[in-house]
Write an enzyme that holds these catalytic residues in place. Sequence first.
Site, PDB file in Angstrom:
ATOM      1  CB  ILE A  89      -3.499  11.932   1.975  1.00 29.38           C
ATOM      2  CG1 ILE A  89      -3.931  12.262   3.717  1.00 29.38           C
ATOM      3  CG2 ILE A  89      -3.111  10.987   1.806  1.00 29.38           C
ATOM      4  CD1 ILE A  89      -4.567  12.037   4.119  1.00 29.38           C
ATOM      5  CE1 TYR A 272       5.778   1.108  -5.911  1.00 26.14           C
ATOM      6  CE2 TYR A 272       6.572  -1.349  -4.771  1.00 26.14           C
ATOM      7  CZ  TYR A 272       5.663  -0.284  -4.682  1.00 26.14           C
ATOM      8  OH  TYR A 272       4.901   0.149  -3.484  1.00 26.14           O
TER       9      TYR A 272
HETATM   10  P1  NDP Z   1      -2.892   2.674  -5.624  1.00 23.98           P
HETATM   11  O1  NDP Z   1      -3.025   3.133  -6.785  1.00 23.98           O
HETATM   12  O2  NDP Z   1      -4.971   2.944  -4.626  1.00 23.98           O
HETATM   13  O3  NDP Z   1      -3.164   4.467  -4.793  1.00 23.98           O
HETATM   14  C1  NDP Z   1      -2.252   5.433  -5.502  1.00 23.98           C
HETATM   15  C2  NDP Z   1      -2.474   7.281  -5.171  1.00 23.98           C
HETATM   16  O4  NDP Z   1      -1.656   8.052  -6.203  1.00 23.98           O
HETATM   17  C3  NDP Z   1      -3.726   7.376  -6.015  1.00 23.98           C
HETATM   18  O5  NDP Z   1      -4.446   7.702  -5.439  1.00 23.98           O
HETATM   19  C4  NDP Z   1      -3.509   7.954  -7.580  1.00 23.98           C
HETATM   20  O6  NDP Z   1      -3.824   8.518  -8.076  1.00 23.98           O
HETATM   21  C5  NDP Z   1      -2.333   8.375  -7.637  1.00 23.98           C
HETATM   22  N1  NDP Z   1      -1.165   8.891  -7.893  1.00 23.98           N
HETATM   23  C6  NDP Z   1      -0.597   7.973  -9.201  1.00 23.98           C
HETATM   24  N2  NDP Z   1       0.027   9.280  -9.965  1.00 23.98           N
HETATM   25  C7  NDP Z   1       0.303  10.286  -9.509  1.00 23.98           C
HETATM   26  C8  NDP Z   1       0.223  11.747  -9.318  1.00 23.98           C
HETATM   27  N3  NDP Z   1       1.121  11.565 -10.674  1.00 23.98           N
HETATM   28  N4  NDP Z   1       0.919  12.648  -8.876  1.00 23.98           N
HETATM   29  C9  NDP Z   1      -0.292  12.347  -8.017  1.00 23.98           C
HETATM   30  N5  NDP Z   1      -1.033  11.748  -7.069  1.00 23.98           N
HETATM   31  C10 NDP Z   1      -0.939  10.025  -8.587  1.00 23.98           C
HETATM   32  O7  NDP Z   1      -2.606   2.001  -4.462  1.00 23.98           O
HETATM   33  P2  NDP Z   1      -1.810   2.302  -2.734  1.00 23.98           P
HETATM   34  O8  NDP Z   1      -3.108   2.485  -2.192  1.00 23.98           O
HETATM   35  O9  NDP Z   1      -1.735   0.827  -3.218  1.00 23.98           O
HETATM   36  O10 NDP Z   1      -0.833   2.864  -2.685  1.00 23.98           O
HETATM   37  C11 NDP Z   1      -0.431   3.955  -2.062  1.00 23.98           C
HETATM   38  C12 NDP Z   1       0.658   3.926  -1.305  1.00 23.98           C
HETATM   39  O11 NDP Z   1       1.162   2.804  -0.505  1.00 23.98           O
HETATM   40  C13 NDP Z   1       1.592   3.815  -2.146  1.00 23.98           C
HETATM   41  O12 NDP Z   1       3.600   4.905  -1.704  1.00 23.98           O
HETATM   42  C14 NDP Z   1       2.546   2.854  -2.311  1.00 23.98           C
HETATM   43  O13 NDP Z   1       3.686   1.960  -2.710  1.00 23.98           O
HETATM   44  C15 NDP Z   1       2.526   2.545  -1.164  1.00 23.98           C
HETATM   45  N6  NDP Z   1       3.140   0.729  -0.722  1.00 23.98           N
HETATM   46  C16 NDP Z   1       1.541  -0.098  -1.052  1.00 23.98           C
HETATM   47  C17 NDP Z   1       1.579  -1.352  -0.715  1.00 23.98           C
HETATM   48  C18 NDP Z   1       0.087  -2.320  -1.416  1.00 23.98           C
HETATM   49  O14 NDP Z   1       0.188  -3.532  -0.828  1.00 23.98           O
HETATM   50  N7  NDP Z   1      -0.836  -1.887  -1.884  1.00 23.98           N
HETATM   51  C19 NDP Z   1       2.250  -1.703   0.010  1.00 23.98           C
HETATM   52  C20 NDP Z   1       3.427  -0.895   0.639  1.00 23.98           C
HETATM   53  C21 NDP Z   1       2.878   0.369   0.418  1.00 23.98           C
HETATM   54  P3  NDP Z   1      -5.628   8.536  -9.545  1.00 23.98           P
HETATM   55  O15 NDP Z   1      -6.151   8.046  -8.502  1.00 23.98           O
HETATM   56  O16 NDP Z   1      -5.615   9.347  -9.948  1.00 23.98           O
HETATM   57  O17 NDP Z   1      -4.494   6.840  -9.944  1.00 23.98           O
HETATM   58 MG1  PMR Z   2       5.386 -10.689  -2.369  1.00 22.80          MG
HETATM   59  C1  PMR Z   2       6.652 -13.400   2.778  1.00 22.80           C
HETATM   60  C2  PMR Z   2       5.888 -12.621   2.227  1.00 22.80           C
HETATM   61  C3  PMR Z   2       5.152 -11.874   1.941  1.00 22.80           C
HETATM   62  C4  PMR Z   2       4.959 -10.435   1.739  1.00 22.80           C
HETATM   63  C5  PMR Z   2       4.778 -10.015   2.461  1.00 22.80           C
HETATM   64  C6  PMR Z   2       4.611  -9.849   0.384  1.00 22.80           C
HETATM   65  C7  PMR Z   2       4.080  -8.166   0.088  1.00 22.80           C
HETATM   66  N1  PMR Z   2       5.067 -10.804  -0.067  1.00 22.80           N
HETATM   67  C8  PMR Z   2       5.775 -11.862   0.059  1.00 22.80           C
HETATM   68  C9  PMR Z   2       6.514 -12.675  -0.686  1.00 22.80           C
HETATM   69  C10 PMR Z   2       6.393 -13.194  -2.416  1.00 22.80           C
HETATM   70  N2  PMR Z   2       5.604 -12.368  -2.438  1.00 22.80           N
HETATM   71  C11 PMR Z   2       6.832 -14.605  -2.334  1.00 22.80           C
HETATM   72  C12 PMR Z   2       6.942 -16.066  -2.018  1.00 22.80           C
HETATM   73  C13 PMR Z   2       6.378 -13.940  -4.234  1.00 22.80           C
HETATM   74  C14 PMR Z   2       6.748 -15.514  -4.318  1.00 22.80           C
HETATM   75  C15 PMR Z   2       5.978 -16.344  -4.829  1.00 22.80           C
HETATM   76  C16 PMR Z   2       6.161 -13.032  -3.982  1.00 22.80           C
HETATM   77  C17 PMR Z   2       6.044 -12.546  -5.183  1.00 22.80           C
HETATM   78  C18 PMR Z   2       5.250 -10.862  -5.506  1.00 22.80           C
HETATM   79  C19 PMR Z   2       4.714 -10.337  -6.462  1.00 22.80           C
HETATM   80  C20 PMR Z   2       5.199 -11.446  -8.216  1.00 22.80           C
HETATM   81  N3  PMR Z   2       5.129 -10.134  -4.385  1.00 22.80           N
HETATM   82  C21 PMR Z   2       4.840  -8.826  -4.561  1.00 22.80           C
HETATM   83  C22 PMR Z   2       4.556  -9.512  -6.433  1.00 22.80           C
HETATM   84  C23 PMR Z   2       4.097  -8.178  -7.012  1.00 22.80           C
HETATM   85  O1  PMR Z   2       4.105  -7.692  -8.580  1.00 22.80           O
HETATM   86  C24 PMR Z   2       4.117  -6.901  -5.261  1.00 22.80           C
HETATM   87  C25 PMR Z   2       5.611  -5.993  -5.979  1.00 22.80           C
HETATM   88  O2  PMR Z   2       6.803  -6.586  -5.501  1.00 22.80           O
HETATM   89  O3  PMR Z   2       5.006  -4.988  -6.638  1.00 22.80           O
HETATM   90  C26 PMR Z   2       6.155  -3.828  -6.322  1.00 22.80           C
HETATM   91  C27 PMR Z   2       4.494  -7.608  -4.968  1.00 22.80           C
HETATM   92  C28 PMR Z   2       3.812  -7.262  -3.820  1.00 22.80           C
HETATM   93  N4  PMR Z   2       4.386  -8.438  -1.918  1.00 22.80           N
HETATM   94  C29 PMR Z   2       4.610  -7.672  -1.487  1.00 22.80           C
HETATM   95  C30 PMR Z   2       3.922  -6.625  -1.804  1.00 22.80           C
HETATM   96  C31 PMR Z   2       3.061  -5.315  -0.484  1.00 22.80           C
HETATM   97  C32 PMR Z   2       3.434  -6.388  -2.365  1.00 22.80           C
HETATM   98  C33 PMR Z   2       3.092  -5.009  -3.704  1.00 22.80           C
HETATM   99  C34 PMR Z   2       4.597  -4.559  -3.463  1.00 22.80           C
HETATM  100  C35 PMR Z   2       4.478  -3.210  -2.659  1.00 22.80           C
HETATM  101  O4  PMR Z   2       3.552  -1.975  -2.396  1.00 22.80           O
HETATM  102  O5  PMR Z   2       5.637  -2.163  -2.614  1.00 22.80           O
END
Ligand code: NDP
Ligand code: PMR
Length: 397
Positions: A89, A272
């Site tokens: 992982i 991103y």
């Molecule tokens: P975190 O920041 O908690 O975890 C990210 C991890 O990636 C950390 O362990 C970080 O290491 C590691 N990492 C970053 N850069 C590197 C690098 N150069 N080499 C090796 N490892 C690295 O974020 P999340 O757990 O939220 O994210 C995990 C995954 O889930 C991502 O792919 C993200 O896009 C995805 N995701 C997250 C969502 C969310 O809502 N959070 C929603 C949808 C998808 P370190 O601990 O050293 O910083």
């Molecule tokens: Mg987002 C309707 C549902 C929904 C969901 C499931 C997410 C997930 N978001 C939703 C809605 C909205 N978001 C709306 C209506 C807004 C405007 C107010 C909004 C805004 C917003 C911001 C500014 N949302 C965000 C951001 C971030 O900076 C995050 C992002 O885009 O990271 C790339 C984020 C996210 N919204 C999500 C999820 C899962 C993220 C984290 C992004 C990711 O991990 O891919």
Amino acid sequence: MALQAASLVSASFSVAKEGTAMSLRNTTMFGLSMADALKADFSSPSFSCKREFQQKICPLRVQSVATTPGVTKASPEGKKTLRKGSVIITGASSGLGLATAKALAETGKWHVIMACRDFLKAERAAKAAGMAKENYTVIHLDLASLDSVRQFVYNFRQSGRPLDVLVCNAAVYLPTASEPTYTADGFELSVGTNHLGHFLLSRLLLEDLNKSDYPSKRLIIVGSITGNTNTLAGNVPPKANLGDMRGLAGGLNGLNTSAMIDGGSFDGAKAYKDSKVCNMLTMQEFHRRYHEETGITFASLYPGCIATTGLFREHIPLFRLLFPPFQKYITKGFVSEDESGKRLAQVVSDPSLTKSGVYWSWNKASASFENQLSQEASDADKARKVWEISEKLVGLA
Ligand code: NDP
Ligand code: PMR
Ligand code: LMG
């Protein structure tokens, strides 16, 4: 010989201590932390020779060291039981990766290789999560350096473990950056880390997955709703869009070409989201190219909005404060780190989730379902193009 010794030293330092909570004394070398020592190793001028050496020599050495334990073993009562699965992982030091590592380790059926850029952080995180030392190993991996990716593959092979499942989970998100920053190889950092680092890693490790005799071999790449413009979340600006990929084709270096895939001006949030589109396209291209031939399951997923993770560490404090309640009470898309870890652990090991080429999501009752990707994230032409450009950039073609 000197080169050989150097690579063996770094290999043994990073893999030998299986799951041990190494003492600080153990993890420092001449006053450097393990991570520093490894970084210093990569920046040595001899590294390019060493890499060449490894590529040529490593497969031979691995054959002599790696003994894949048979897939079944006899228990004391004479019953045959499945051996422990072996899963890598990336980014298992926090958030989703750590929660997944914990969920899998707790079953006692998996050995988790935590592929992390910060060795000590990973060790501490595993310990704090209560993971038993026999259930994990930390191996250094910095996805923002292609040399580090190759070194990781070498070190992993030296460990002699089989590879049954690879989870590409690590990511960075730089929403407030006004200027691009770059990986060691000069790629914009978000796409360089989230996509290109994983692309090289998974291409190299495909061979190892293929050798595994485990009943269900899987390659999982974490995607996201925000890269999918067929959803509300995917329509919050800036939207993902790879365009004609002129920036990617130019190497994302911000010098003679844009740092953005579509050739536009830099936007960290868009970079991103674009990287997540690449992740989801890569999974499908793997499926088309290799599923039939290898039987490996290729899958992607959106685990839910885990609004409390380190992913948002670069965002402004107000966002970090308001984002979790916003997701919890308004969008209702919120999911805890624990729950998200269980979801990804399901994609790793659940016998019912073996379908390949699929993007998994979960409904309100936390039941998995096969979700639809956006038009761009399921565009077969784009997937092939991302694959072909990426293999040139990482030195595979
Ligand atoms: P975190 O920041 O908690 O975890 C990210 C991890 O990636 C950390 O362990 C970080 O290491 C590691 N990492 C970053 N850069 C590197 C690098 N150069 N080499 C090796 N490892 C690295 O974020 P999340 O757990 O939220 O994210 C995990 C995954 O889930 C991502 O792919 C993200 O896009 C995805 N995701 C997250 C969502 C969310 O809502 N959070 C929603 C949808 C998808 P370190 O601990 O050293 O910083
Ligand atoms: Mg987002 C309707 C549902 C929904 C969901 C499931 C997410 C997930 N978001 C939703 C809605 C909205 N978001 C709306 C209506 C807004 C405007 C107010 C909004 C805004 C917003 C911001 C500014 N949302 C965000 C951001 C971030 O900076 C995050 C992002 O885009 O990271 C790339 C984020 C996210 N919204 C999500 C999820 C899962 C993220 C984290 C992004 C990711 O991990 O891919
Ligand atoms: C860009 O902004 C950033 O510039 C970039 O850096 C990066 O972060 C990128 O996609 C990521 O976003 C996009 C911009 C577009 O979004 C914003 O600026 C809005 C910031 C909102 C942050 C969300 C969390 C904060 C929510 C506050 C609510 C708190 C309440 C919780 C308490 C609950 C207690 C019970 O924004 C837009 O385009 C807006 C689109 C408008 C869609 C309209 C949908 C409305 C439905 C939801 C209403 C929620 C209220 C949001 C109010 C935000 C005001 C700050």
